[in-house]
Design an enzyme around this catalytic site. Structure first.
Site: not given
Ligand SMILES: Cc1cc2nc3c(=O)[nH]c(=O)nc-3n(C[C@H](O)[C@H](O)[C@H](O)COP(=O)(O)OP(=O)(O)OC[C@H]3O[C@@H](n4cnc5c(N)ncnc54)[C@H](O)[C@@H]3O)c2cc1C
Length: 348
Positions: A285
């Site tokens: 997280h």
């Molecule tokens: C294994 C795992 C299990 C989890 N389980 C849970 C759960 O059960 N419940 C829960 O509430 N939360 C869970 N989480 C946490 C939750 O997934 C994250 O809090 C949430 O996805 C965050 O969203 P975000 O948009 O900030 O980042 P992300 O979901 O990480 O999205 C960022 C995206 O940007 C892309 N990216 C990054 N840099 C670049 C670049 N330079 N160019 C192009 N694309 C790029 C990445 O590939 C990714 O697709 C889990 C996380 C993981 C890793």
């Protein structure tokens, strides 16, 4: 409160934002999705971001210009990385890597927070747990009807508690899993078990993301600084002690077998702390590395626009000033929903 957790699930499967939000819109003429594509830098004109440069399929470098603004949503690790690669970040750090400083924002990459879990594991005296759910019968049930034990989210039940009555909000979240859960589920053990983990909701420790190199394809440094603060350790210690107490409840009498972890020999405070430091694991997280606010370490304002930059918002978990008191996925979706409203309002 205590109860079963709500999940993002449809037809027995985790329902991601890609399937829930993007897939239904794939045919829109005003949407282009580029896969196998990594953005390598933001493009500047004066103090405005006017597009992005990216590499596709590990080969060709391309550029896209935007009509209005760039929405950066690379997550708590990669959003600050891309800002720093593009000259937005702590001036001294960027200069040391030879990156021209365009906006000196010392908070970029700082304030990294995460949720840590420390737990207990007991033998289950009845053959009920999910440890042996991975069998052909359950597989067929899942395949044909999208039902059965294989639809479990593992941490099926839990609760939120205050470790001290004077706290305004809970500081521990319990996760109950009807199986042997250790090392992110990678460690397996013959038999039937159940696990109860305590999650540190409000860590005092702060980590950071920094650049290892000005090359965009080089992974950044991730320094989580887990348990740097003694208060964090103390809170998890209370969590492990409370987990043990909870499992002594009479409701567990017909299921409770031997304590496997921490184990009957681990009773003294310092031994439990050692156990926590050895086995604690992230819930994945990470948040906080482009925090919203108005202080000198803030990266975005309340409209998620990057301070000192035109045409650039950050919309992801990195903007949380402090980590939320629960799992971060739904909270991040809400950040994105709010951002959508803000963006639409700007366009009207
Ligand atoms: C294994 C795992 C299990 C989890 N389980 C849970 C759960 O059960 N419940 C829960 O509430 N939360 C869970 N989480 C946490 C939750 O997934 C994250 O809090 C949430 O996805 C965050 O969203 P975000 O948009 O900030 O980042 P992300 O979901 O990480 O999205 C960022 C995206 O940007 C892309 N990216 C990054 N840099 C670049 C670049 N330079 N160019 C192009 N694309 C790029 C990445 O590939 C990714 O697709 C889990 C996380 C993981 C890793």
């Amino acid at each position: 409160g205590v109860g079963f957790y709500q999940v993002n699930q449809k037809n027995g499967q985790r329902h991601s934002t890609a399937t829930a939000y993007l897939k239904p819109c794939c045919d829109r003429l005003n949407l282009t999705i580029c896969t196998s594509t990594q953005v390598t830098s933001l493009l500047w004109e004066g103090n405005r971001i006017v597009g992005v440069e990216y590499i596709q399929d590990g080969g060709l470098t391309n550029r896209i210009k935007v009509a209005r603004e760039v929405i950066l949503c690379g997550g708590a690790i990669n959003s600050p990385q891309l800002l720093m690669l593009s000259g937005i970040g702590p001036a001294e750090h960027l200069k040391a890597l030879g990156i021209p400083v365009i906006v000196d924002l010392p908070g970029v990459g700082q304030n990294l927070q995460d949720h840590l879990l420390a737990g207990v594991i007991y033998e289950c005296t009845q053959p009920l747990s999910l440890d042996k759910a991975n069998n052909i019968g359950n597989f067929l049930k899942y395949l044909l009807f999208k039902q059965g034990p294989l639809t479990s989210n593992i941490a099926e039940a839990g609760g939120f508690v205050k470790t001290r009555p004077d706290l305004a909000t809970p500081d521990l979240q319990f996760l109950f899993a009807p199986l042997y859960f250790q090392n992110h589920g990678f460690n397996r053990r013959e038999g039937f078990y159940f696990s109860l983990g305590a999650t540190l909701l409000h860590p005092q420790s702060r980590g950071y993301i920094s650049l290892r190199s000005p090359q965009p394809l080089v992974q950044p440094v991730i320094e989580p600084n887990y348990l740097a603060s003694e208060a964090d350790c103390e809170c998890l210690l209370t969590g492990v002690e409370m987990s043990r107490q909870l499992i002594q409840a009479s409701a567990f009498n017909q299921f409770r077998g031997k304590e496997i972890f921490p184990g009957s020999g681990v009773e003294k405070k310092e031994d439990i702390v050692d156990y926590i430091r050895d086995t604690v694991e992230t819930l994945y997280h990470p948040v906080g590395t482009c925090k919203m606010g108005n202080d000198s370490m803030a990266v975005v304002n309340s409209r998620l626009q990057v301070h000192g930059v035109q045409g650039l918002r950050v919309v992801d978990a990195s903007i949380m000033p402090t980590i939320v008191s629960g799992n971060t996925n739904a909270a991040t979706i809400m950040i994105a929903e709010k951002a959508a409203d803000l963006i639409v309002a700007t366009c009207q």
